[in-house]
Each structure stands twice: as structure tokens, then as C-alpha cells.
Motif scaffolding. Structure first.
Motif, PDB file in Angstrom:
ATOM      1  N   GLY A  23       0.803  -1.229   0.000  1.00  0.00           N
ATOM      2  CA  GLY A  23       0.000   0.000   0.000  1.00  0.00           C
ATOM      3  C   GLY A  23       0.829   1.269   0.000  1.00  0.00           C
ATOM      4  O   GLY A  23       0.317   2.352   0.334  1.00  0.00           O
ATOM      5  N   THR A  26      -0.584   4.130  -2.434  1.00  0.00           N
ATOM      6  CA  THR A  26      -1.834   4.703  -1.931  1.00  0.00           C
ATOM      7  C   THR A  26      -1.567   5.673  -0.788  1.00  0.00           C
ATOM      8  O   THR A  26      -2.097   6.795  -0.763  1.00  0.00           O
ATOM      9  N   ASP A  53       3.123   4.318 -11.022  1.00  0.00           N
ATOM     10  CA  ASP A  53       2.968   5.010  -9.744  1.00  0.00           C
ATOM     11  C   ASP A  53       3.140   6.526  -9.889  1.00  0.00           C
ATOM     12  O   ASP A  53       2.394   7.296  -9.268  1.00  0.00           O
ATOM     13  N   MET A 184     -10.344   3.431  -1.055  1.00  0.00           N
ATOM     14  CA  MET A 184      -9.134   4.196  -1.373  1.00  0.00           C
ATOM     15  C   MET A 184      -8.074   3.347  -2.072  1.00  0.00           C
ATOM     16  O   MET A 184      -7.054   3.867  -2.520  1.00  0.00           O
ATOM     17  N   SER A 185      -8.290   2.036  -2.169  1.00  0.00           N
ATOM     18  CA  SER A 185      -7.310   1.163  -2.822  1.00  0.00           C
ATOM     19  C   SER A 185      -7.214   1.479  -4.307  1.00  0.00           C
ATOM     20  O   SER A 185      -8.199   1.869  -4.937  1.00  0.00           O
ATOM     21  N   LEU A 186      -6.033   1.286  -4.861  1.00  0.00           N
ATOM     22  CA  LEU A 186      -5.798   1.565  -6.276  1.00  0.00           C
ATOM     23  C   LEU A 186      -5.833   0.260  -7.067  1.00  0.00           C
ATOM     24  O   LEU A 186      -5.154  -0.707  -6.702  1.00  0.00           O
ATOM     25  N   ARG A 205     -10.708   8.497  -4.478  1.00  0.00           N
ATOM     26  CA  ARG A 205      -9.802   7.577  -3.792  1.00  0.00           C
ATOM     27  C   ARG A 205      -8.663   8.348  -3.096  1.00  0.00           C
ATOM     28  O   ARG A 205      -8.262   8.028  -1.978  1.00  0.00           O
ATOM     29  N   ALA A 209      -7.823   8.494   0.947  1.00  0.00           N
ATOM     30  CA  ALA A 209      -6.494   8.218   1.494  1.00  0.00           C
ATOM     31  C   ALA A 209      -6.005   9.404   2.323  1.00  0.00           C
ATOM     32  O   ALA A 209      -5.399   9.227   3.391  1.00  0.00           O
TER      33      ALA A 209
END
Length: 434
Positions: A23, A26, A53, A184-186, A205, A209
């Protein structure tokens, strides 16, 4: 005597983890967005070779995200970019790659070289008191590493958070516990995160986060780090008067911002086009086809007319075309995706590539072309069958196995290798000149 520039100080933090998929991105994005929302200017960097990223982190921070790697980009390049960022940033964040000590050079090497405090993000899924053991190991494994603390991620409940912290050694600070939250996860796919421009609810998202970060001690700025200057060599205008057409869309988006900046510094004029939109090729002296996801857009790319005609005419005229990874695949006769669907493509480079389910190439590599060496990396799932004999092979940064093949076919130079252009401006200029 010439005036020697002074070091610049700026609060800075290096976010790392014990492994991939913890994570990091994120929470780095959430941290950047939180401080940006407080009115601070946040500059974010990404450790190692990565195209995916940085786009997320750019959206979170509002500023371009550059790669830092002691081998690929070089210590001097890293030092210059950090020093420049410190001139007006209120906070510098660096996201690590893989695990803290993984790779040569590793995230730990980079953090220690520049004295940036290290915060370890640890996915607490499926563990309780063992969290403290993992934290202790990361903090104590390398003496001299500026270890700042840990952050527990994907925590299930308040009781879970309590168990995680029960046996944390004295003096090892936990900056907070971030609850597990799918909102909020990608999302991910075979090469990593889904591209920022493809995530419709990315803003939501990022804000989720940031809200999680707001409940931690990371609302405090980390300690300032003094970044020292380095002398930058002048870039010769070897591409003055040269127009380079660059493919850029969701199928061809793996482009280091530093690559584009160097081409401009070399004197080139850049013109962008979209094969997915079937754009006409701009009037250009050379073409740059970067990597990306052509396999996700086979039907559209197989049906291009104006783009295909423009590229074929460009090559027929003997003008340079440099292609990397996905850009190279678009030039082939055909490409087969993971579902077994085959698309007929440009036919400018003889061969057929097939997407596999396992990595076919990964790691830092360099290639020597006409006596000049370019550094870069490779990361792909497809395998190429071609009657062409390679012009040369890249060399791995570590290990003895052969690196990626580099092909020259007429005015085309193509490879799976993604080059980092600032590693050698002279070699870069030669890619785009006859």
C-alpha cells in the motif's frame, strides 16, 4: 573564487515497506494530497524505474514526479533533482520500490545516501504482535539507516490496532494505524497499477487516502533534510531544428518526464500524436514510440489508417523511428493478447509477439550503441519471435545472463528496453538523427 551554492533544507520523508503490495503508493499519494490540501507545495519522487505510480503521485501532488535511482539515473541526477525540489517545496516525499532492502541499489541505499528519514508502511493483514517483529527488523537491520518509524496499513479494527502496538520496542515510533478501506485502494493489472487516466474515481480515492492520513501523526512535517548541490553539465544542442513526433495516449504512455525534458534541452521540438485516436502523424524528422499497453487496444490499433500510413511513409522515407517495448510491439506484423486474440499491426518490423501470464523480462539494463551507453530498464510479459538478427544485446546491471535484444531494421531502432535519456544525452540524440 566562484561562489559555491549552499545546501537547501526541506522536510523530507522516504516511504518504504517490507515488500511490494503493502500500500505504499496509496499512502504516499494520500500523504501528498493531505499536505497539498493544507496549502503546502509537495514534491514527490519515485524510487527506481516506474511509469505507473508516478502518474498517481502526480495527480495527488499536482507536480511532475521524477525517478530516482542510484544506478539508472545516477547519484548526480538524483542529487540535482532533490536540490532543485528543495528550493521551493514545503515537503519532499520519496516512494520506495519493492521492499526496503530489495535490489541493487535498494531503497535503503538511496535513503541513506541522501539522509532522508525512512517510514515503513507495513500491511498488517493476518498478523498481530508479529507486526512489532517486522518493524524491529526493518529498523535495526542496517546500522546508520535514518529510520523514522512505521505505519500500520490495512488494519481491521481498533482491537487489531491495539494488538499490533502491544510489543513494539521502546523508541520505535508507530505514526498511526490506517484502516482497511477498499474505497481508497488503487486497482492493478499485469504491469502494476491501472493508469491514473483510466481510474474514473481517482480523485475520490485520493481524498479517502488523505482522510486516513489526517487521523495519523503524519500530519506533522518530518524533520528537514539538507540537500547539497551538484554541478550539472551543459547539454549540447545536438537536436536543434529537429522535430520529434511522440506517440502519447492510453496505449503509449510509459514516458519518463525527464526524457521529454532532455529532448527539449537538446534543442528538439516535440509534437504529440495519438495512435488510438488515429491521428495523422505530425510533420517530423523523427518518431519516438514509447511503451505502454497496446495489448489492451488491439482492435483499435489494428484498424488505424492515418497513423499507420503516416508511420509507414515516415519509415519509407528513411527517417529515424525509435521504439521501446509496447511501441515496438505496435510496429510488428502481429500481437496476440492473453486471451489468444491476435491483431494485425503495422508490419514495419517483421515478427509476432505473444503476451504471456508470467514476466518475460525484468530489471535494470544498459545498452551500448555506437560507442555510447544508455541506461534503462525492462519489464514485460510478452515474448517476441522475429527473423531479425539483433544489432546488439543490452547488459544487466547485475547478473551474467544476456539482456534485451536491440534491433535495427532500416531506419528503425527497437527494443524491449526503456531508456532513461538523461543517462547519456549524446546517445539519446543519435537515436533521433539519421
Amino acid at each position: 573564487m566562484p561562489h559555491k551554492p549552499k545546501a537547501r533544507s526541506c522536510p523530507a520523508l522516504f516511504l518504504t515497506a517490507p515488500a511490494s503490495h503493502q500500500g505504499k503508493t496509496t499512502l504516499t499519494a494520500g500523504l501528498a494530497r493531505h499536505h497539498r490540501d493544507q496549502g503546502r507545495k509537495v514534491r514527490v519522487f519515485k524510487t527506481g524505474p516506474d511509469f505507473l505510480d508516478p502518474y498517481i503521485l502526480e495527480r495527488a501532488s499536482g507536480h511532475p514526479v521524477y525517478s530516482l535511482d542510484l544506478w539508472m539515473t545516477g547519484e548526480a541526477d538524483c542529487r540535482r533533482r532533490l536540490y532543485d525540489a528543495a528550493s521551493d517545496a514545503d515537503l519532499i516525499l520519496i516512494e520506495g520500490s519493492m521492499g526496503l532492502f530489495d535490489g541493487t541499489p535498494s531503497s535503503a541505499d538511496l535513503a541513506q545516501t541522501f539522509g532522508v528519514p525512512v517510514l515503513a508502511v507495513i500491511d498488517a493483514t493476518g498478523m498481530a504482535q508479529t507486526f512489532a517483529a517486522v518493524a524491529h527488523g526493518l529498523a535495526s537491520f542496517r546500522p546508520g539507516l535514518p529510520f523514522y518509524g512505521v505505519l500500520a496499513n490495512r488494519v481491521a479494527s481498533a482491537r487489531h490496532a491495539e494488538m499490533l502496538l502491544q510489543t513494539l520496542p521502546p523508541g520505535l515510533r508507530c505514526f498511526g494505524t490506517v484502516m482497511r478501506e477498499d474505497a481508497m485502494s488503487l486497482p492493478e493489472r499485469h504491469l502494476g497499477l491501472v493508469q491514473a487516466q483510466e481510474i474514473d474515481d481517482l480523485e475520490a480515492r485520493l481524498q479517502r487516502a488523505a482522510a486516513q492520513i489526517a487521523a495519523t501523526a503524519l500530519t506533522e512535517l518530518p524533520p528537514p533534510v539538507a540537500f547539497r548541490p551538484t554541478l550539472a553539465e551543459a547539454v549540447p544542442k545536438l537536436l536543434a531544428g529537429v522535430t520529434i513526433a511522440i506517440a502519447r495516449d492510453q496505449a503509449f504512455s510509459f514516458i519518463y518526464p525527464a526524457n521529454l525534458e532532455l529532448l527539449t534541452e537538446l534543442g528538439a521540438k516535440l509534437a504529440f500524436f495519438s495512435p488510438l485516436a488515429d491521428d495523422a502523424l505530425p510533420e517530423a524528422d523523427a518518431v519516438y514510440m514509447p511503451g505502454g499497453y497496446p495489448e489492451l487496444h488491439l482492435a483499435t490499433l489494428s484498424a488505424t489508417l492515418r497513423t499507420a500510413t503516416g508511420l509507414r511513409d515516415h519509415v519509407a522515407a528513411g527517417k529515424p523511428l525509435y521504439a521501446e517495448c509496447g511501441g515496438m510491439l505496435y510496429l510488428l506484423d502481429a500481437l496476440t493478447d492473453k486471451q489468444g486474440q491476435t491483431g494485425n499491426l503495422l508490419g514495419l518490423l517483421p515478427g509476432h509477439a505473444t503476451l504471456g501470464r508470467r514476466l518475460a523480462g525484468l530489471g535494470l539494463q544498459s545498452v551500448e550503441l555506437d560507442g555510447e551507453t544508455l541506461r534503462g530498464h525492462t519489464f514485460h510479459y510478452s515474448s517476441l519471435t522475429t527473423p531479425l538478427a539483433p544489432l546488439t544485446h543490452a547488459r544487466r546491471a547485475s547478473g551474467t545472463a544476456p539482456g534485451e535484444a536491440v534491433y535495427r531494421h532500416g531506419s528503425i531502432v527497437a527494443s524491449y528496453l526503456h531508456a532513461y535519456f538523461p543517462s547519456n544525452p549524446i546517445a539519446t540524440a543519435r537515436l533521433f538523427t539519421p
